[in-house]
Design a protein around this motif. Structure first.
Motif, PDB file in Angstrom:
ATOM      1  N   MET A  11       0.828  -1.206   0.000  1.00  0.00           N
ATOM      2  CA  MET A  11       0.000   0.000   0.000  1.00  0.00           C
ATOM      3  C   MET A  11       0.860   1.252   0.000  1.00  0.00           C
ATOM      4  O   MET A  11       0.524   2.245  -0.666  1.00  0.00           O
ATOM      5  N   LYS A  12       1.955   1.232   0.736  1.00  0.00           N
ATOM      6  CA  LYS A  12       2.865   2.385   0.736  1.00  0.00           C
ATOM      7  C   LYS A  12       3.497   2.568  -0.636  1.00  0.00           C
ATOM      8  O   LYS A  12       3.663   3.699  -1.111  1.00  0.00           O
ATOM      9  N   ILE A  13       3.852   1.461  -1.267  1.00  0.00           N
ATOM     10  CA  ILE A  13       4.405   1.529  -2.613  1.00  0.00           C
ATOM     11  C   ILE A  13       3.381   2.133  -3.569  1.00  0.00           C
ATOM     12  O   ILE A  13       3.711   2.957  -4.433  1.00  0.00           O
ATOM     13  N   TYR A  14       2.133   1.737  -3.408  1.00  0.00           N
ATOM     14  CA  TYR A  14       1.061   2.289  -4.241  1.00  0.00           C
ATOM     15  C   TYR A  14       0.959   3.798  -4.057  1.00  0.00           C
ATOM     16  O   TYR A  14       0.812   4.546  -5.039  1.00  0.00           O
ATOM     17  N   GLU A  15       1.044   4.251  -2.820  1.00  0.00           N
ATOM     18  CA  GLU A  15       0.982   5.690  -2.565  1.00  0.00           C
ATOM     19  C   GLU A  15       2.171   6.415  -3.178  1.00  0.00           C
ATOM     20  O   GLU A  15       2.022   7.502  -3.750  1.00  0.00           O
ATOM     21  N   ILE A  16       3.349   5.830  -3.074  1.00  0.00           N
ATOM     22  CA  ILE A  16       4.549   6.463  -3.625  1.00  0.00           C
ATOM     23  C   ILE A  16       4.440   6.600  -5.133  1.00  0.00           C
ATOM     24  O   ILE A  16       4.784   7.634  -5.712  1.00  0.00           O
ATOM     25  N   ILE A  17       3.937   5.549  -5.788  1.00  0.00           N
ATOM     26  CA  ILE A  17       3.798   5.600  -7.241  1.00  0.00           C
ATOM     27  C   ILE A  17       2.764   6.642  -7.658  1.00  0.00           C
ATOM     28  O   ILE A  17       2.953   7.371  -8.639  1.00  0.00           O
ATOM     29  N   THR A  49       9.811  14.406 -12.155  1.00  0.00           N
ATOM     30  CA  THR A  49      10.344  14.494 -10.800  1.00  0.00           C
ATOM     31  C   THR A  49       9.338  13.933  -9.832  1.00  0.00           C
ATOM     32  O   THR A  49       8.160  13.770 -10.140  1.00  0.00           O
ATOM     33  N   MET A  50       9.819  13.660  -8.634  1.00  0.00           N
ATOM     34  CA  MET A  50       8.946  13.143  -7.588  1.00  0.00           C
ATOM     35  C   MET A  50       9.268  13.843  -6.290  1.00  0.00           C
ATOM     36  O   MET A  50      10.418  14.048  -5.945  1.00  0.00           O
ATOM     37  N   GLN A  51       8.230  14.270  -5.580  1.00  0.00           N
ATOM     38  CA  GLN A  51       8.417  14.892  -4.288  1.00  0.00           C
ATOM     39  C   GLN A  51       8.130  13.866  -3.198  1.00  0.00           C
ATOM     40  O   GLN A  51       7.129  13.163  -3.249  1.00  0.00           O
ATOM     41  N   ASN A  52       9.035  13.788  -2.230  1.00  0.00           N
ATOM     42  CA  ASN A  52       8.814  12.835  -1.144  1.00  0.00           C
ATOM     43  C   ASN A  52       7.903  13.450  -0.103  1.00  0.00           C
ATOM     44  O   ASN A  52       7.398  14.559  -0.248  1.00  0.00           O
ATOM     45  N   ILE A  53       7.666  12.706   0.964  1.00  0.00           N
ATOM     46  CA  ILE A  53       6.713  13.147   1.981  1.00  0.00           C
ATOM     47  C   ILE A  53       7.162  14.453   2.626  1.00  0.00           C
ATOM     48  O   ILE A  53       6.360  15.293   2.986  1.00  0.00           O
ATOM     49  N   GLY A  54       8.439  14.663   2.777  1.00  0.00           N
ATOM     50  CA  GLY A  54       8.937  15.874   3.404  1.00  0.00           C
ATOM     51  C   GLY A  54       8.854  17.088   2.512  1.00  0.00           C
ATOM     52  O   GLY A  54       9.025  18.218   2.961  1.00  0.00           O
ATOM     53  N   GLY A  55       8.632  16.915   1.203  1.00  0.00           N
ATOM     54  CA  GLY A  55       8.459  18.030   0.305  1.00  0.00           C
ATOM     55  C   GLY A  55       9.671  18.378  -0.518  1.00  0.00           C
ATOM     56  O   GLY A  55       9.603  19.207  -1.411  1.00  0.00           O
ATOM     57  N   SER A  56      10.815  17.777  -0.258  1.00  0.00           N
ATOM     58  CA  SER A  56      12.010  18.087  -1.025  1.00  0.00           C
ATOM     59  C   SER A  56      11.983  17.350  -2.353  1.00  0.00           C
ATOM     60  O   SER A  56      11.458  16.256  -2.462  1.00  0.00           O
ATOM     61  N   VAL A  57      12.562  17.956  -3.403  1.00  0.00           N
ATOM     62  CA  VAL A  57      12.515  17.373  -4.729  1.00  0.00           C
ATOM     63  C   VAL A  57      13.688  16.432  -4.929  1.00  0.00           C
ATOM     64  O   VAL A  57      14.818  16.741  -4.589  1.00  0.00           O
ATOM     65  N   VAL A  58      13.404  15.264  -5.463  1.00  0.00           N
ATOM     66  CA  VAL A  58      14.433  14.281  -5.761  1.00  0.00           C
ATOM     67  C   VAL A  58      14.880  14.489  -7.197  1.00  0.00           C
ATOM     68  O   VAL A  58      14.080  14.365  -8.126  1.00  0.00           O
ATOM     69  N   ILE A  59      16.119  14.835  -7.404  1.00  0.00           N
ATOM     70  CA  ILE A  59      16.616  15.163  -8.722  1.00  0.00           C
ATOM     71  C   ILE A  59      16.785  13.890  -9.556  1.00  0.00           C
ATOM     72  O   ILE A  59      17.225  12.861  -9.066  1.00  0.00           O
ATOM     73  N   GLU A  60      16.446  13.997 -10.815  1.00  0.00           N
ATOM     74  CA  GLU A  60      16.649  12.925 -11.791  1.00  0.00           C
ATOM     75  C   GLU A  60      15.962  11.618 -11.372  1.00  0.00           C
ATOM     76  O   GLU A  60      16.519  10.535 -11.508  1.00  0.00           O
ATOM     77  N   THR A  61      14.766  11.735 -10.852  1.00  0.00           N
ATOM     78  CA  THR A  61      13.995  10.554 -10.489  1.00  0.00           C
ATOM     79  C   THR A  61      12.650  10.618 -11.192  1.00  0.00           C
ATOM     80  O   THR A  61      11.866  11.523 -10.917  1.00  0.00           O
ATOM     81  N   THR A  62      12.383   9.713 -12.086  1.00  0.00           N
ATOM     82  CA  THR A  62      11.128   9.692 -12.823  1.00  0.00           C
ATOM     83  C   THR A  62      10.159   8.711 -12.193  1.00  0.00           C
ATOM     84  O   THR A  62      10.531   7.876 -11.371  1.00  0.00           O
ATOM     85  N   ALA A  63       8.906   8.831 -12.609  1.00  0.00           N
ATOM     86  CA  ALA A  63       7.888   7.914 -12.101  1.00  0.00           C
ATOM     87  C   ALA A  63       8.217   6.470 -12.479  1.00  0.00           C
ATOM     88  O   ALA A  63       8.045   5.552 -11.684  1.00  0.00           O
ATOM     89  N   ARG A  64       8.715   6.280 -13.691  1.00  0.00           N
ATOM     90  CA  ARG A  64       9.072   4.922 -14.130  1.00  0.00           C
ATOM     91  C   ARG A  64      10.213   4.362 -13.298  1.00  0.00           C
ATOM     92  O   ARG A  64      10.209   3.175 -12.936  1.00  0.00           O
ATOM     93  N   GLY A  65      11.203   5.183 -12.972  1.00  0.00           N
ATOM     94  CA  GLY A  65      12.308   4.717 -12.147  1.00  0.00           C
ATOM     95  C   GLY A  65      11.855   4.300 -10.764  1.00  0.00           C
ATOM     96  O   GLY A  65      12.307   3.281 -10.223  1.00  0.00           O
ATOM     97  N   VAL A  66      10.947   5.077 -10.173  1.00  0.00           N
ATOM     98  CA  VAL A  66      10.421   4.731  -8.852  1.00  0.00           C
ATOM     99  C   VAL A  66       9.620   3.439  -8.919  1.00  0.00           C
ATOM    100  O   VAL A  66       9.720   2.574  -8.040  1.00  0.00           O
ATOM    101  N   GLN A  67       8.831   3.270  -9.945  1.00  0.00           N
ATOM    102  CA  GLN A  67       8.053   2.041 -10.099  1.00  0.00           C
ATOM    103  C   GLN A  67       8.961   0.819 -10.224  1.00  0.00           C
ATOM    104  O   GLN A  67       8.699  -0.227  -9.621  1.00  0.00           O
TER     105      GLN A  67
END
Length: 295
Positions: free
Chosen positions: A231-237, A244-262
């Motif tokens: 379920m957490k993985i589902y929320e992250i995706i 780009t993807m923003q984590n829970i804390g709000g900081s931006v993760v550079i060079e991270t795409t949705a496909r890479g996170v998946q």
């Protein structure tokens, strides 16, 4: 006669060559996508944006995994997943084994009625809404036990174990009864040890189902402290965006795409099952009754 032997040997070699060639092709068909997912999960967002098959990461990066593990609640979710998988698979196997032991006895009263009721459950279910109302009436909403109690029984697994128990030599049970053992002692000391291959198979299949399940959380759990890893993985995706993807804390993760996170989440959720499977595999090929009384 010699010509026939040579011809038979040639046919055997041709068959082995074709068989091994087909097996190698199927092996590559399975391994190549898995390798692509694993390698791509370690690639940077820039290289993944180019698309295509990735045999080796052009730009090695751990940002995909950092994006997943940056959420501190991921470890709580991992603990919930492990707990519900271990407890759920263990209790499921034990409960089904106890029911199957009773079913394997011809002198069980009402055996035909119980079998008919069990067979009905293989073809019909109450439906989503009645099941939800039942879970609610039992007080299992937002409870860890919603992962365990509804998954205790499977008549299909009971049938498998029942047929396995019937193959246990009757002389073992008779000799145990002569020594004063009751049904519980016979079940724990004779039937379960001799049924390790069947128990391990059911435990593996049920454990994989528990580990991959997130629909139970989606329907019955709103407390995020009880969210499993899936379920957490589902929320992250869902939170990930195209570039780009923003984590829970709000900081931006550079060079991270949705496909890479998946891809990273696929590796994270699959790795534990891959590590556990070899530990149970030996039970699949082990003899059922080595050293037992033969009839």
């Amino acid at each position: 006669m010699a010509g026939k032997v040579v011809k038979g040997d040639l046919d055997s070699r041709i068959f082995n060559f074709i068989n091994m060639s087909l097996l190698l092709i199927f092996t590559f068909i399975i391994i190549i996508p898995i390798w692509n997912v694993l390698v791509s999960s370690f690639s940077s967002g820039r290289s993944l944006a180019e698309g295509g098959f990735v045999f080796w990461p052009q730009e090695f990066s751990m940002e995909n995994y950092r994006a997943v593990f940056r959420d501190e609640t991921i470890w709580q979710a991992f603990f919930i997943s492990v707990a519900k998988t271990v407890i759920g698979a263990g209790t499921h196997v034990l409960f089904c084994a106890m029911v199957a032991y009773a079913y394997s006895k011809q002198n069980l009263r009402g055996r035909k009625l119980y079998s008919a009721l069990g067979i009905i459950t293989l073809f019909f279910s109450g439906g989503m809404i009645p099941t939800y109302l039942l879970i609610k009436s039992l007080g299992l909403l937002n409870s860890f036990w919603v992962y365990i109690i509804p998954a205790l029984f499977s008549f299909f697994d009971v049938i498998i174990l029942m047929n396995f128990f019937r193959n246990v030599p009757k002389s073992l049970e008779d000799s145990a009864k002569i020594d004063g053992a009751g049904d519980w002692r016979i079940f724990w000391s004779i039937y379960l040890p001799l049924s390790k291959p069947a128990l391990a198979t059911i435990a593996l299949f049920n454990g994989v189902g528990q580990w991959n399940d997130f629909i139970t959380t989606k329907l019955y759990v709103t407390d995020q402290a009880l969210y499993p890893l899936q379920m957490k993985i589902y929320e992250i995706i869902v939170q990930s965006q195209t570039n780009t993807m923003q984590n829970i804390g709000g900081s931006v993760v550079i060079e991270t795409t949705a496909r890479g996170v998946q891809l990273a989440t696929i590796v994270i959720t699959t790795l534990p099952i891959i590590l556990i499977y070899p530990l149970l595999q030996r039970h699949f090929i082990s003899g059922m009754m080595l050293g037992a009384v033969k009839e």
